[in-house]
Design a protein around this motif. Structure first.
Motif, PDB file in Angstrom:
ATOM      1  N   PHE A  82      27.613  53.096   7.895  1.00  0.00           N
ATOM      2  CA  PHE A  82      26.885  52.525   9.025  1.00  0.00           C
ATOM      3  C   PHE A  82      26.917  51.004   8.935  1.00  0.00           C
ATOM      4  O   PHE A  82      26.881  50.434   7.846  1.00  0.00           O
ATOM      5  N   ILE A  83      26.970  50.347  10.079  1.00  0.00           N
ATOM      6  CA  ILE A  83      26.921  48.886  10.152  1.00  0.00           C
ATOM      7  C   ILE A  83      25.510  48.501  10.555  1.00  0.00           C
ATOM      8  O   ILE A  83      25.059  48.834  11.655  1.00  0.00           O
ATOM      9  N   ALA A  84      24.800  47.823   9.672  1.00  0.00           N
ATOM     10  CA  ALA A  84      23.410  47.443   9.939  1.00  0.00           C
ATOM     11  C   ALA A  84      23.331  46.444  11.091  1.00  0.00           C
ATOM     12  O   ALA A  84      24.065  45.467  11.120  1.00  0.00           O
ATOM     13  N   GLY A  85      22.467  46.717  12.050  1.00  0.00           N
ATOM     14  CA  GLY A  85      22.241  45.813  13.164  1.00  0.00           C
ATOM     15  C   GLY A  85      23.285  45.879  14.264  1.00  0.00           C
ATOM     16  O   GLY A  85      23.207  45.131  15.229  1.00  0.00           O
ATOM     17  N   ALA A  86      24.254  46.775  14.150  1.00  0.00           N
ATOM     18  CA  ALA A  86      25.312  46.872  15.161  1.00  0.00           C
ATOM     19  C   ALA A  86      24.783  47.548  16.426  1.00  0.00           C
ATOM     20  O   ALA A  86      23.959  48.445  16.371  1.00  0.00           O
ATOM     21  N   VAL A  87      25.294  47.093  17.567  1.00  0.00           N
ATOM     22  CA  VAL A  87      24.918  47.643  18.864  1.00  0.00           C
ATOM     23  C   VAL A  87      26.169  48.244  19.494  1.00  0.00           C
ATOM     24  O   VAL A  87      27.213  47.595  19.546  1.00  0.00           O
ATOM     25  N   CYS A  88      26.065  49.461  19.991  1.00  0.00           N
ATOM     26  CA  CYS A  88      27.196  50.120  20.643  1.00  0.00           C
ATOM     27  C   CYS A  88      27.513  49.396  21.949  1.00  0.00           C
ATOM     28  O   CYS A  88      26.618  49.204  22.773  1.00  0.00           O
ATOM     29  N   GLY A 104      37.473  55.446   7.803  1.00  0.00           N
ATOM     30  CA  GLY A 104      38.822  55.125   7.369  1.00  0.00           C
ATOM     31  C   GLY A 104      38.815  54.038   6.318  1.00  0.00           C
ATOM     32  O   GLY A 104      37.773  53.541   5.900  1.00  0.00           O
ATOM     33  N   SER A 105      40.001  53.662   5.888  1.00  0.00           N
ATOM     34  CA  SER A 105      40.123  52.617   4.871  1.00  0.00           C
ATOM     35  C   SER A 105      41.382  51.806   5.131  1.00  0.00           C
ATOM     36  O   SER A 105      42.281  52.236   5.852  1.00  0.00           O
ATOM     37  N   GLY A 106      41.423  50.629   4.546  1.00  0.00           N
ATOM     38  CA  GLY A 106      42.587  49.764   4.704  1.00  0.00           C
ATOM     39  C   GLY A 106      42.781  49.332   6.148  1.00  0.00           C
ATOM     40  O   GLY A 106      41.846  48.893   6.809  1.00  0.00           O
ATOM     41  N   GLU A 107      44.006  49.494   6.655  1.00  0.00           N
ATOM     42  CA  GLU A 107      44.315  49.073   8.021  1.00  0.00           C
ATOM     43  C   GLU A 107      43.995  50.148   9.049  1.00  0.00           C
ATOM     44  O   GLU A 107      44.043  49.901  10.246  1.00  0.00           O
ATOM     45  N   ALA A 108      43.664  51.348   8.626  1.00  0.00           N
ATOM     46  CA  ALA A 108      43.398  52.456   9.549  1.00  0.00           C
ATOM     47  C   ALA A 108      41.895  52.641   9.770  1.00  0.00           C
ATOM     48  O   ALA A 108      41.393  53.746   9.743  1.00  0.00           O
ATOM     49  N   ARG A 109      41.175  51.555   9.978  1.00  0.00           N
ATOM     50  CA  ARG A 109      39.729  51.646  10.199  1.00  0.00           C
ATOM     51  C   ARG A 109      39.418  51.859  11.670  1.00  0.00           C
ATOM     52  O   ARG A 109      40.107  51.349  12.540  1.00  0.00           O
ATOM     53  N   GLN A 110      38.348  52.583  11.908  1.00  0.00           N
ATOM     54  CA  GLN A 110      37.909  52.863  13.273  1.00  0.00           C
ATOM     55  C   GLN A 110      36.390  52.812  13.327  1.00  0.00           C
ATOM     56  O   GLN A 110      35.717  53.277  12.413  1.00  0.00           O
ATOM     57  N   ARG A 111      35.851  52.217  14.402  1.00  0.00           N
ATOM     58  CA  ARG A 111      34.402  52.211  14.612  1.00  0.00           C
ATOM     59  C   ARG A 111      34.065  53.336  15.570  1.00  0.00           C
ATOM     60  O   ARG A 111      34.786  53.583  16.532  1.00  0.00           O
ATOM     61  N   ARG A 112      32.921  53.999  15.323  1.00  0.00           N
ATOM     62  CA  ARG A 112      32.501  55.108  16.176  1.00  0.00           C
ATOM     63  C   ARG A 112      30.999  55.085  16.328  1.00  0.00           C
ATOM     64  O   ARG A 112      30.268  54.851  15.370  1.00  0.00           O
ATOM     65  N   CYS A 113      30.520  55.329  17.555  1.00  0.00           N
ATOM     66  CA  CYS A 113      29.088  55.440  17.823  1.00  0.00           C
ATOM     67  C   CYS A 113      28.714  56.908  17.653  1.00  0.00           C
ATOM     68  O   CYS A 113      29.307  57.775  18.305  1.00  0.00           O
ATOM     69  N   VAL A 114      27.743  57.190  16.807  1.00  0.00           N
ATOM     70  CA  VAL A 114      27.323  58.570  16.589  1.00  0.00           C
ATOM     71  C   VAL A 114      26.439  59.081  17.722  1.00  0.00           C
ATOM     72  O   VAL A 114      26.206  60.282  17.823  1.00  0.00           O
ATOM     73  N   SER A 115      25.978  58.197  18.612  1.00  0.00           N
ATOM     74  CA  SER A 115      25.158  58.621  19.747  1.00  0.00           C
ATOM     75  C   SER A 115      25.996  59.072  20.935  1.00  0.00           C
ATOM     76  O   SER A 115      25.772  60.139  21.484  1.00  0.00           O
ATOM     77  N   CYS A 116      26.958  58.237  21.346  1.00  0.00           N
ATOM     78  CA  CYS A 116      27.709  58.540  22.569  1.00  0.00           C
ATOM     79  C   CYS A 116      29.174  58.883  22.321  1.00  0.00           C
ATOM     80  O   CYS A 116      29.861  59.306  23.239  1.00  0.00           O
ATOM     81  N   GLY A 117      29.688  58.667  21.102  1.00  0.00           N
ATOM     82  CA  GLY A 117      31.074  59.003  20.797  1.00  0.00           C
ATOM     83  C   GLY A 117      32.072  57.888  21.065  1.00  0.00           C
ATOM     84  O   GLY A 117      33.272  58.075  20.902  1.00  0.00           O
TER      85      GLY A 117
END
Length: 79
Positions: free
Chosen positions: A6-12, A25-38
């Motif tokens: 989780f990213i503290a203080g992040a806003v979707c 993910g790790s390295g260059e294959a990172r992805q951000r995802r909102c657990v509320s709306c997808g």
């Protein structure tokens, strides 16, 4: 694959939910995802991520439009 963090203080950017964004993910294959709306987006190496933090007006960071308020301390009557 690493565990989602989780990213503290992040806003979707989609649903504006606070503290609901995870990085997967790790390295260059990172992805951000909102657990509320997808909502998802990919983090490209060297690219600036969209702003996902916010500040509340009137906080110590100098936000807000109202001037400071003077407070008087009143001693109680000693009867």
């Amino acid at each position: 694959m690493s565990r989602p963090r989780f990213i503290a203080g992040a806003v979707c950017p989609e649903c504006r939910a606070v503290d609901r964004i995870v990085v997967e993910g790790s390295g260059e294959a990172r992805q951000r995802r909102c657990v509320s709306c997808g909502y998802t987006d990919s983090a490209l190496p060297g690219a600036a991520a969209p702003a996902t933090r916010f500040s509340r007006p009137g906080r110590a960071a100098g936000g807000g439009d109202s001037p400071p308020t003077v407070v008087r301390i009143v001693e109680p009557d000693k009867r």
